[in-house]
Design a protein around this motif. Structure first.
Motif, mmCIF file in Angstrom:
data_model
loop_
_atom_site.group_PDB
_atom_site.id
_atom_site.type_symbol
_atom_site.label_atom_id
_atom_site.label_comp_id
_atom_site.label_asym_id
_atom_site.label_seq_id
_atom_site.Cartn_x
_atom_site.Cartn_y
_atom_site.Cartn_z
ATOM 1 N N GLU A 6 0.829 -1.196 0.000
ATOM 2 C CA GLU A 6 0.000 0.000 0.000
ATOM 3 C C GLU A 6 0.867 1.252 0.000
ATOM 4 O O GLU A 6 1.975 1.239 0.531
ATOM 5 C CB GLU A 6 -0.922 0.045 1.234
ATOM 6 C CG GLU A 6 -1.839 -1.142 1.406
ATOM 7 C CD GLU A 6 -1.314 -2.155 2.376
ATOM 8 O OE1 GLU A 6 -2.123 -2.899 2.970
ATOM 9 O OE2 GLU A 6 -0.080 -2.214 2.559
ATOM 10 N N SER A 7 0.320 2.322 -0.556
ATOM 11 C CA SER A 7 0.985 3.622 -0.516
ATOM 12 C C SER A 7 -0.070 4.712 -0.615
ATOM 13 O O SER A 7 -1.232 4.443 -0.944
ATOM 14 C CB SER A 7 1.992 3.755 -1.666
ATOM 15 O OG SER A 7 1.341 3.652 -2.919
ATOM 16 N N GLY A 8 0.355 5.946 -0.311
ATOM 17 C CA GLY A 8 -0.537 7.086 -0.474
ATOM 18 C C GLY A 8 -1.104 7.659 0.803
ATOM 19 O O GLY A 8 -1.800 8.678 0.776
ATOM 20 N N ASN A 96 -6.342 -5.950 0.715
ATOM 21 C CA ASN A 96 -6.611 -7.375 0.862
ATOM 22 C C ASN A 96 -6.957 -7.957 -0.497
ATOM 23 O O ASN A 96 -7.619 -7.300 -1.302
ATOM 24 C CB ASN A 96 -7.769 -7.528 1.861
ATOM 25 C CG ASN A 96 -8.440 -8.868 1.818
ATOM 26 O OD1 ASN A 96 -9.195 -9.160 0.892
ATOM 27 N ND2 ASN A 96 -8.207 -9.683 2.820
ATOM 28 N N ALA A 97 -6.506 -9.190 -0.740
ATOM 29 C CA ALA A 97 -6.875 -9.891 -1.969
ATOM 30 C C ALA A 97 -7.260 -11.323 -1.625
ATOM 31 O O ALA A 97 -6.590 -11.974 -0.810
ATOM 32 C CB ALA A 97 -5.717 -9.897 -2.955
ATOM 33 N N LYS A 98 -8.332 -11.795 -2.247
ATOM 34 C CA LYS A 98 -8.771 -13.188 -2.077
ATOM 35 C C LYS A 98 -8.583 -13.891 -3.420
ATOM 36 O O LYS A 98 -9.152 -13.477 -4.431
ATOM 37 C CB LYS A 98 -10.221 -13.244 -1.618
ATOM 38 C CG LYS A 98 -10.422 -12.635 -0.241
ATOM 39 C CD LYS A 98 -11.857 -12.712 0.220
ATOM 40 C CE LYS A 98 -12.007 -12.092 1.605
ATOM 41 N NZ LYS A 98 -13.410 -12.099 2.074
ATOM 42 N N GLY A 109 -1.823 -6.591 2.877
ATOM 43 C CA GLY A 109 -0.690 -5.700 2.900
ATOM 44 C C GLY A 109 -0.345 -5.316 4.326
ATOM 45 O O GLY A 109 -1.026 -5.716 5.274
ATOM 46 N N LYS A 110 0.709 -4.512 4.477
ATOM 47 C CA LYS A 110 1.158 -4.116 5.817
ATOM 48 C C LYS A 110 0.498 -2.837 6.293
ATOM 49 O O LYS A 110 0.656 -2.446 7.449
ATOM 50 C CB LYS A 110 2.675 -3.976 5.830
ATOM 51 C CG LYS A 110 3.388 -5.305 5.617
ATOM 52 C CD LYS A 110 4.890 -5.158 5.734
ATOM 53 C CE LYS A 110 5.564 -6.518 5.571
ATOM 54 N NZ LYS A 110 7.037 -6.423 5.706
#
Length: 118
Positions: A6-8, A96-98, A109-110
Motif C-alpha cells: 500500500e501507498s498514499g 486485501n486480496a482473495k 498488505g502491511k
C-alpha cells in the motif's frame, strides 16, 4: 509468496482528499475480490470497500458517497479515492486480496496510515 504494498497515506485536513494505492509484488492470477479495510487502536479491523474481478463494487455505509474504489485489471492494482475526509476516517488502511485457490488464499498488505486532522 506474493505481497501487497500500500501507498498514499499521510496527513490531511478535514474535508481534504487522498488516494491510496495497492499493488502486488508480482503477478497474481485468479483474484476473486480485492478490498480496503481499516483499523484504529483498540478496535477490530473493519471493511471499507471491495471490488470484484468484474468490477462490481460495494462500500461500507460510513464511506458511501465519499470513497471510490477502482482497479487496474492489467496489474491488479487497486485504488481508493477518499474525498471529504473526516477525523473519524483516521486509521491504518490495509489492502486485501482473495485468490481463487483451494482452499482460498487471502493476502494482506502491511498498511498505510491515514491521519485526518487540522
Amino acid at each position: 509468496q506474493v505481497q501487497l504494498v500500500e501507498s498514499g497515506g499521510g496527513l490531511v485536513q478535514p474535508g481534504g482528499s487522498l488516494r491510496l494505492s495497492c499493488a502486488p509484488s508480482k503477478s497474481i492470477f485468479g483474484i476473486n475480490i480485492m478490498g480496503w479495510y481499516r483499523q484504529t487502536p483498540g478496535k477490530e479491523r473493519e471493511w471499507v470497500a471491495v471490488i470484484t474481478a468484474v468490477d462490481t463494487t460495494n462500500y461500507a455505509d460510513s464511506v458511501k458517497g465519499r470513497f471510490t474504489i477502482s482497479r487496474d485489471a492489467a496489474t491488479n492494482t487497486i485504488y481508493l479515492r477518499m474525498n471529504s475526509l473526516k477525523p473519524e476516517d483516521t486509521a491504518v488502511y490495509y489492502c486485501n486480496a482473495k485468490i481463487n485457490t483451494r482452499p482460498e488464499t487471502i493476502v494482506w498488505g502491511k498498511g498505510t496510515l491515514v491521519t485526518v486532522s487540522s
